[in-house]
Design a protein around this motif. Structure first.
Motif, mmCIF file in Angstrom:
data_model
loop_
_atom_site.group_PDB
_atom_site.id
_atom_site.type_symbol
_atom_site.label_atom_id
_atom_site.label_comp_id
_atom_site.label_asym_id
_atom_site.label_seq_id
_atom_site.Cartn_x
_atom_site.Cartn_y
_atom_site.Cartn_z
ATOM 1 N N GLN A 1 52.205 49.621 -28.428
ATOM 2 C CA GLN A 1 53.209 48.482 -28.343
ATOM 3 C C GLN A 1 54.463 48.613 -28.171
ATOM 4 O O GLN A 1 55.139 49.810 -28.018
ATOM 5 N N LEU A 2 55.240 47.487 -27.431
ATOM 6 C CA LEU A 2 56.600 47.500 -26.858
ATOM 7 C C LEU A 2 57.575 46.820 -27.981
ATOM 8 O O LEU A 2 57.115 45.946 -28.722
ATOM 9 N N PHE A 3 58.737 47.346 -27.775
ATOM 10 C CA PHE A 3 59.901 46.671 -28.591
ATOM 11 C C PHE A 3 61.125 46.794 -27.606
ATOM 12 O O PHE A 3 61.251 47.595 -26.786
ATOM 13 N N SER A 4 61.567 45.602 -27.476
ATOM 14 C CA SER A 4 62.798 45.323 -26.550
ATOM 15 C C SER A 4 64.198 45.389 -27.324
ATOM 16 O O SER A 4 64.396 44.705 -28.244
ATOM 17 N N VAL A 5 64.994 46.100 -26.901
ATOM 18 C CA VAL A 5 66.300 46.337 -27.240
ATOM 19 C C VAL A 5 67.237 45.521 -26.314
ATOM 20 O O VAL A 5 67.673 46.208 -25.115
ATOM 21 N N PRO A 6 67.752 44.466 -26.442
ATOM 22 C CA PRO A 6 68.699 43.654 -25.360
ATOM 23 C C PRO A 6 70.043 44.518 -24.881
ATOM 24 O O PRO A 6 70.112 44.461 -23.549
ATOM 25 N N ASP A 7 70.667 45.168 -25.738
ATOM 26 C CA ASP A 7 71.806 46.032 -25.049
ATOM 27 C C ASP A 7 71.667 47.312 -25.807
ATOM 28 O O ASP A 7 71.900 47.539 -26.764
ATOM 29 N N ALA A 8 71.104 48.167 -24.890
ATOM 30 C CA ALA A 8 70.757 49.465 -25.231
ATOM 31 C C ALA A 8 72.334 50.197 -25.686
ATOM 32 O O ALA A 8 72.226 51.438 -26.594
ATOM 33 N N SER A 9 73.427 49.864 -24.960
ATOM 34 C CA SER A 9 74.744 50.444 -25.280
ATOM 35 C C SER A 9 75.202 50.103 -26.633
ATOM 36 O O SER A 9 76.214 50.986 -27.202
ATOM 37 N N ALA A 10 74.685 49.285 -27.508
ATOM 38 C CA ALA A 10 75.050 48.979 -28.735
ATOM 39 C C ALA A 10 74.509 49.847 -29.910
ATOM 40 O O ALA A 10 74.942 49.524 -31.091
ATOM 41 N N VAL A 11 73.298 50.326 -29.411
ATOM 42 C CA VAL A 11 72.982 51.135 -30.437
ATOM 43 C C VAL A 11 72.446 52.524 -30.225
ATOM 44 O O VAL A 11 72.517 53.056 -29.003
ATOM 45 N N ARG A 12 72.106 53.112 -31.266
ATOM 46 C CA ARG A 12 71.599 54.739 -31.112
ATOM 47 C C ARG A 12 70.255 54.793 -31.447
ATOM 48 O O ARG A 12 69.875 54.259 -32.783
ATOM 49 N N ILE A 13 69.342 55.168 -30.548
ATOM 50 C CA ILE A 13 67.814 55.078 -30.930
ATOM 51 C C ILE A 13 67.294 56.239 -31.488
ATOM 52 O O ILE A 13 67.536 57.434 -30.747
ATOM 53 N N VAL A 14 66.816 56.483 -32.770
ATOM 54 C CA VAL A 14 66.323 57.790 -33.482
ATOM 55 C C VAL A 14 65.110 57.861 -33.604
ATOM 56 O O VAL A 14 64.446 56.983 -34.437
ATOM 57 N N CYS A 15 64.366 58.405 -33.131
ATOM 58 C CA CYS A 15 62.829 58.610 -33.138
ATOM 59 C C CYS A 15 62.795 59.360 -34.559
ATOM 60 O O CYS A 15 63.016 60.323 -34.725
ATOM 61 N N THR A 16 61.963 58.805 -35.376
ATOM 62 C CA THR A 16 61.940 59.373 -36.605
ATOM 63 C C THR A 16 60.326 60.092 -36.959
ATOM 64 O O THR A 16 60.244 60.797 -37.948
ATOM 65 N N ALA A 17 59.581 59.416 -36.262
ATOM 66 C CA ALA A 17 57.985 59.790 -36.342
ATOM 67 C C ALA A 17 57.516 59.326 -35.250
ATOM 68 O O ALA A 17 57.688 58.115 -34.676
ATOM 69 N N GLY A 18 56.283 60.040 -34.800
ATOM 70 C CA GLY A 18 55.521 59.644 -33.743
ATOM 71 C C GLY A 18 56.183 60.165 -32.379
ATOM 72 O O GLY A 18 56.870 61.242 -32.050
ATOM 73 N N SER A 19 55.950 59.369 -31.325
ATOM 74 C CA SER A 19 56.363 59.667 -29.584
ATOM 75 C C SER A 19 56.587 58.372 -29.159
ATOM 76 O O SER A 19 55.638 57.521 -28.986
ATOM 77 N N LEU A 20 57.810 58.192 -28.674
ATOM 78 C CA LEU A 20 58.174 56.880 -28.015
ATOM 79 C C LEU A 20 58.718 57.215 -26.489
ATOM 80 O O LEU A 20 59.088 58.286 -26.121
ATOM 81 N N TRP A 21 58.403 56.285 -25.583
ATOM 82 C CA TRP A 21 58.696 56.204 -24.190
ATOM 83 C C TRP A 21 59.657 55.284 -24.110
ATOM 84 O O TRP A 21 59.452 54.022 -24.723
ATOM 85 N N LEU A 22 60.892 55.496 -23.503
ATOM 86 C CA LEU A 22 61.933 54.616 -23.425
ATOM 87 C C LEU A 22 62.664 54.390 -22.045
ATOM 88 O O LEU A 22 62.474 55.354 -21.120
ATOM 89 N N THR A 23 62.506 53.138 -21.520
ATOM 90 C CA THR A 23 63.065 52.752 -20.143
ATOM 91 C C THR A 23 64.248 51.819 -20.217
ATOM 92 O O THR A 23 64.130 50.992 -21.053
ATOM 93 N N LEU A 24 65.375 51.974 -19.369
ATOM 94 C CA LEU A 24 66.416 50.765 -19.127
ATOM 95 C C LEU A 24 66.082 50.103 -18.063
ATOM 96 O O LEU A 24 65.764 50.832 -17.303
ATOM 97 N N ASP A 25 66.150 48.944 -18.025
ATOM 98 C CA ASP A 25 66.404 47.985 -17.043
ATOM 99 C C ASP A 25 66.836 48.628 -15.698
ATOM 100 O O ASP A 25 68.219 49.157 -15.826
ATOM 101 N N HIS A 26 66.274 48.657 -14.407
ATOM 102 C CA HIS A 26 66.734 49.263 -13.191
ATOM 103 C C HIS A 26 67.219 50.685 -13.481
ATOM 104 O O HIS A 26 68.234 50.932 -12.328
ATOM 105 N N ASP A 27 66.953 51.191 -14.204
ATOM 106 C CA ASP A 27 66.987 52.831 -14.149
ATOM 107 C C ASP A 27 65.774 53.515 -13.830
ATOM 108 O O ASP A 27 64.867 53.484 -14.414
ATOM 109 N N PRO A 28 65.840 54.463 -12.781
ATOM 110 C CA PRO A 28 64.640 55.118 -12.505
ATOM 111 C C PRO A 28 64.206 56.277 -13.246
ATOM 112 O O PRO A 28 62.949 56.689 -13.398
ATOM 113 N N GLN A 29 65.012 56.571 -14.257
ATOM 114 C CA GLN A 29 64.626 57.776 -15.226
ATOM 115 C C GLN A 29 64.344 57.047 -16.435
ATOM 116 O O GLN A 29 64.981 56.442 -17.205
#
Length: 107
Positions: free
Chosen positions: A14-42
């Protein structure tokens, strides 16, 4: 935990969208997440206990490889004066953005 911190549970694939990633710190507390920023190759993979922060004002997409839980904690935003004075190298940039920034500064 900060009262403004929110906890999110994502089922596998499943996907979750964060409108402005600079406004938050994303902390994975369980499982495994893939994260991508718009227009960023990494892309970034977060395992339980790992955190992602950026100063790039871009949308982030968070994808759960398996059932996962993560927190979004608010990041203090710098004042406009601080943002304008900040050295552009403080943010990690893709090579094409860095080259364009350097060309604009020196041109």
């Amino acid at each position: 935990m900060d009262p403004a911190t929110t906890t999110h549970v994502l089922p596998a694939r499943q996907l979750f969208s964060v409108p402005d990633a600079s406004a938050v710190r994303i902390v994975c507390t369980a499982g495994s997440l893939w994260l991508t920023l718009d227009h960023d190759p990494q892309d970034v993979v977060l395992e339980a206990g790992e955190t992602f922060e950026t100063c790039e004002r871009r949308r982030a997409l968070v994808y759960a490889f398996r059932p996962s839980t993560f927190e979004l904690a608010p990041q203090p935003q710098p004042s406009m004066r601080r943002r304008l004075a900040k050295n552009s190298s403080d943010c990690s940039r893709s090579p094409s953005v860095w080259a364009a920034t350097r060309a604009a500064i020196s041109g």
